[in-house]
Design a protein around this motif. Structure first.
Motif, PDB file in Angstrom:
ATOM      1  N   THR A   1       0.814  -1.212   0.000  1.00 39.08           N
ATOM      2  CA  THR A   1       0.000   0.000   0.000  1.00 39.08           C
ATOM      3  C   THR A   1       0.849   1.264   0.000  1.00 39.08           C
ATOM      4  O   THR A   1       0.531   2.241  -0.698  1.00 39.08           O
ATOM      5  N   ASP A   2       1.949   1.274   0.757  1.00 41.27           N
ATOM      6  CA  ASP A   2       2.788   2.472   0.780  1.00 41.27           C
ATOM      7  C   ASP A   2       3.354   2.788  -0.605  1.00 41.27           C
ATOM      8  O   ASP A   2       3.469   3.971  -0.989  1.00 41.27           O
ATOM      9  N   ALA A   3       3.690   1.746  -1.358  1.00 42.93           N
ATOM     10  CA  ALA A   3       4.197   1.970  -2.718  1.00 42.93           C
ATOM     11  C   ALA A   3       3.094   2.557  -3.598  1.00 42.93           C
ATOM     12  O   ALA A   3       3.370   3.412  -4.460  1.00 42.93           O
ATOM     13  N   TYR A   4       1.858   2.114  -3.378  1.00 47.31           N
ATOM     14  CA  TYR A   4       0.766   2.686  -4.170  1.00 47.31           C
ATOM     15  C   TYR A   4       0.507   4.140  -3.766  1.00 47.31           C
ATOM     16  O   TYR A   4       0.194   4.977  -4.616  1.00 47.31           O
ATOM     17  N   VAL A   5       0.650   4.455  -2.490  1.00 49.34           N
ATOM     18  CA  VAL A   5       0.526   5.850  -2.050  1.00 49.34           C
ATOM     19  C   VAL A   5       1.579   6.709  -2.752  1.00 49.34           C
ATOM     20  O   VAL A   5       1.289   7.843  -3.175  1.00 49.34           O
ATOM     21  N   ASP A   6       2.793   6.168  -2.911  1.00 49.29           N
ATOM     22  CA  ASP A   6       3.820   6.885  -3.676  1.00 49.29           C
ATOM     23  C   ASP A   6       3.321   7.180  -5.090  1.00 49.29           C
ATOM     24  O   ASP A   6       3.515   8.289  -5.614  1.00 49.29           O
ATOM     25  N   LEU A   7       2.692   6.185  -5.709  1.00 46.64           N
ATOM     26  CA  LEU A   7       2.192   6.356  -7.069  1.00 46.64           C
ATOM     27  C   LEU A   7       1.094   7.417  -7.123  1.00 46.64           C
ATOM     28  O   LEU A   7       1.085   8.269  -8.031  1.00 46.64           O
ATOM     29  N   VAL A   8       0.160   7.390  -6.179  1.00 47.73           N
ATOM     30  CA  VAL A   8      -0.912   8.388  -6.157  1.00 47.73           C
ATOM     31  C   VAL A   8      -0.326   9.788  -6.044  1.00 47.73           C
ATOM     32  O   VAL A   8      -0.731  10.715  -6.763  1.00 47.73           O
ATOM     33  N   CYS A   9       0.657   9.954  -5.159  1.00 51.98           N
ATOM     34  CA  CYS A   9       1.292  11.271  -5.016  1.00 51.98           C
ATOM     35  C   CYS A   9       1.989  11.687  -6.304  1.00 51.98           C
ATOM     36  O   CYS A   9       2.023  12.882  -6.637  1.00 51.98           O
ATOM     37  N   ALA A  10       2.509  10.702  -7.034  1.00 47.99           N
ATOM     38  CA  ALA A  10       3.159  11.010  -8.311  1.00 47.99           C
ATOM     39  C   ALA A  10       2.152  11.351  -9.399  1.00 47.99           C
ATOM     40  O   ALA A  10       2.501  12.005 -10.389  1.00 47.99           O
ATOM     41  N   MET A  11       0.893  10.905  -9.257  1.00 46.39           N
ATOM     42  CA  MET A  11      -0.150  11.245 -10.222  1.00 46.39           C
ATOM     43  C   MET A  11      -0.599  12.697 -10.080  1.00 46.39           C
ATOM     44  O   MET A  11      -1.004  13.347 -11.051  1.00 46.39           O
ATOM     45  N   LEU A  12      -0.548  13.209  -8.864  1.00 45.49           N
ATOM     46  CA  LEU A  12      -1.170  14.496  -8.560  1.00 45.49           C
ATOM     47  C   LEU A  12      -0.661  15.656  -9.409  1.00 45.49           C
ATOM     48  O   LEU A  12      -1.469  16.476  -9.865  1.00 45.49           O
ATOM     49  N   PRO A  13       0.647  15.778  -9.666  1.00 44.30           N
ATOM     50  CA  PRO A  13       1.096  16.924 -10.461  1.00 44.30           C
ATOM     51  C   PRO A  13       0.476  16.993 -11.850  1.00 44.30           C
ATOM     52  O   PRO A  13       0.117  18.082 -12.312  1.00 44.30           O
TER      53      PRO A  13
ATOM     54  N   ARG B   1      -0.896  12.086   3.979  1.00 45.87           N
ATOM     55  CA  ARG B   1       0.170  12.362   3.014  1.00 45.87           C
ATOM     56  C   ARG B   1      -0.404  12.740   1.648  1.00 45.87           C
ATOM     57  O   ARG B   1       0.015  13.721   1.024  1.00 45.87           O
ATOM     58  N   ILE B   2      -1.401  11.989   1.188  1.00 49.35           N
ATOM     59  CA  ILE B   2      -1.996  12.255  -0.127  1.00 49.35           C
ATOM     60  C   ILE B   2      -2.730  13.590  -0.127  1.00 49.35           C
ATOM     61  O   ILE B   2      -2.578  14.407  -1.040  1.00 49.35           O
ATOM     62  N   LEU B   3      -3.523  13.833   0.906  1.00 50.29           N
ATOM     63  CA  LEU B   3      -4.335  15.051   0.940  1.00 50.29           C
ATOM     64  C   LEU B   3      -3.462  16.298   1.046  1.00 50.29           C
ATOM     65  O   LEU B   3      -3.756  17.322   0.414  1.00 50.29           O
ATOM     66  N   LEU B   4      -2.396  16.226   1.834  1.00 46.72           N
ATOM     67  CA  LEU B   4      -1.518  17.386   1.953  1.00 46.72           C
ATOM     68  C   LEU B   4      -0.758  17.648   0.656  1.00 46.72           C
ATOM     69  O   LEU B   4      -0.546  18.807   0.276  1.00 46.72           O
ATOM     70  N   GLU B   5      -0.360  16.581  -0.036  1.00 42.41           N
ATOM     71  CA  GLU B   5       0.305  16.776  -1.316  1.00 42.41           C
ATOM     72  C   GLU B   5      -0.665  17.362  -2.336  1.00 42.41           C
ATOM     73  O   GLU B   5      -0.304  18.257  -3.112  1.00 42.41           O
ATOM     74  N   GLY B   6      -1.897  16.874  -2.347  1.00 44.74           N
ATOM     75  CA  GLY B   6      -2.898  17.455  -3.238  1.00 44.74           C
ATOM     76  C   GLY B   6      -3.144  18.913  -2.936  1.00 44.74           C
ATOM     77  O   GLY B   6      -3.220  19.751  -3.844  1.00 44.74           O
ATOM     78  N   ARG B   7      -3.236  19.239  -1.643  1.00 48.31           N
ATOM     79  CA  ARG B   7      -3.472  20.639  -1.255  1.00 48.31           C
ATOM     80  C   ARG B   7      -2.315  21.523  -1.683  1.00 48.31           C
ATOM     81  O   ARG B   7      -2.526  22.672  -2.134  1.00 48.31           O
TER      82      ARG B   7
END
Length: 434
Positions: free
Chosen positions: A198-210, A237-243
């Motif tokens: 799951t942590d690796a997928y969270v990395d991927l989601v954060c990489a999608m955001l830009p 982590r995801i929400l703060l990166e999106g924000r």
């Protein structure tokens, strides 16, 4: 006033919350009702409203392009559906027997069903197929009196597939007369290829955001913060990166287990926290402290056969929260586009009054998607988004259930539905689906 595009007369009862801002707690009961009313529209916006005699007197000498008679019906602001999973492939009726036999939702998900089943169907669908399927759903929503919807991604779970969903939603907003507001929800589930990572997928989601932010494909970022899906720390982590990238946080919070999603929503300044069936008292306090809008989805608990529902009465009476309502339209836990079903369930299971329900479906729902200044109430200068119901008053909508009360819908001053017939081919934004 020398020219009016449309004059809506013969309104038996005009019912609307007042103003642009959220209505919290007891304020949700405050509905302006005007009998024998009229509304004048110019340039797609409300120019005048009030008692018909007063409106007509103010319009003396003005040229009126079109006059429509509401026939004594109830008129409200156009309904707003602020939480949907509009764009998706396939359906999941095969899971119905499992649910009815008592298999928990999270168990179905862990076995590769649920969201992951829809991920397979969505990945197998072209963008055009997703667009056409969602277009038909928007037609259904429009016929229910809905004029604006939020649409989440989250059935792609890879950059390419998430972008496919978001691009379909963007095109729907450009072409369908119902407005579509997009939310990126790459963190809806952990895809099969990342099982146990799951942590690796969270990395991927954060990489999608830009890329999502750069293309302007979404205004909000959402996460399914739930046991067996994403933890509070992963969600943060995801929400703060999106924000950081300009995407306002939303969160699927405490739907099944009291994990702390409501507390996180208050911490990160989310615009809304959604579901909240299992939210703790502290979670509700943090929502109030953080100015977060609870978006409640009574159709989901109803369809899942759950014995508990979101604590709407406590949210309103004890915590002074500005509750909104939505369908949660999706292919699994709540496959309905009917806001009028949600109105009935809010009355039956959430114990909300007709006035609170209207507030929750209009001005509070509008603010939950950042649109309170444009829509959600009948006010001079606001968009002329109106729904006409074959009902004498607000209480009739949840009382006479199981039917569609919509007689007409006006969007941006243009009649889209009239006499229960779709007429928007002449008034839509652009292309349609044959």
């Amino acid at each position: 006033m020398e020219q009016m595009d449309l004059l809506l007369t013969g309104i038996g009862c005009l019912a609307t919350p007042a103003g642009d801002v959220l209505r919290s707690g007891k304020e949700m009961q405050e509905i302006q009702e005007i009998k024998d009313a009229a509304i004048a529209i110019q340039g797609g916006r409300i120019a005048l409203f009030g008692a018909e005699a007063d409106v007509r007197n103010k319009l003396k000498g003005a040229a009126i392009t079109e006059t429509l008679d509401a026939g004594g019906r109830l008129v409200t602001p156009g309904l707003i559906d602020p939480h949907t999973h509009l764009v998706h492939g396939g359906s999941r009726e095969h899971e119905l027997a499992l649910k009815r036999s008592g298999v928990p939702y999270l168990t179905i998900l862990a076995q590769g069903g649920g969201i992951l089943s829809t991920v397979q169907a969505t990945r197998a669908s072209s963008e055009q197929a997703l667009y056409e399927k969602a277009y038909r759903s928007l037609d259904t929503m429009l016929m229910q009196g809905v004029t604006t919807v939020e649409a989440k991604s989250g059935y792609g779970l890879s950059l390419e597939e998430e972008l496919k969903q978001l691009r379909a939603a963007k095109r729907l907003n450009e072409t369908h007369p119902v407005d579509v507001v997009s939310t990126f929800m790459g963190a809806h589930a952990v895809p099969s290829e990342y099982k146990g990572r799951t942590d690796a997928y969270v990395d991927l989601v954060c990489a999608m955001l830009p890329e999502v932010a750069q293309e302007g494909l979404a205004e909000f970022c959402d996460v399914f913060c739930e046991q067996g899906v994403f933890t509070v720390a992963q969600s943060r982590r995801i929400l703060l990166e999106g924000r950081r990238l300009g995407l306002m946080p939303k969160i699927h919070a405490d739907e099944i287990e009291p994990l702390g999603g409501a507390e996180l929503a208050g911490e990160v300044g989310a615009i809304s926290a959604e579901h909240l069936l299992a939210a703790s008292d502290e979670g509700l306090r943090q929502l109030a402290k953080g100015g977060v809008i609870p978006v409640l989805l009574p159709g989901t608990s109803f369809n899942l056969g759950m014995n508990k529902h979101a604590r709407a009465r406590e949210m309103i009476d004890t915590y002074n929260l500005p509750v909104a309502l939505s369908t949660d339209y999706n292919p699994g836990s709540c496959p309905t586009e009917s806001m009028q079903l949600i109105i009935m369930l809010a009355s039956l299971n959430l114990k909300m009054t007709p006035e609170e329900i209207l507030t929750a479906c209009t001005i509070n729902a509008a603010n939950a998607i950042g649109r309170g200044r444009q829509i959600g109430s009948i006010e001079i200068g606001k968009r002329a988004d109106l729904s006409l119901f074959d009902a004498p008053n607000l209480a009739y909508l949840p009382y006479h259930f199981g039917i569609n009360h919509t007689f007409g819908v006006i969007k941006n001053g243009q009649p889209l539905v009239w006499d229960r017939q779709m007429i928007y081919a002449q008034a839509g934004k652009g292309e349609s689906v044959s």
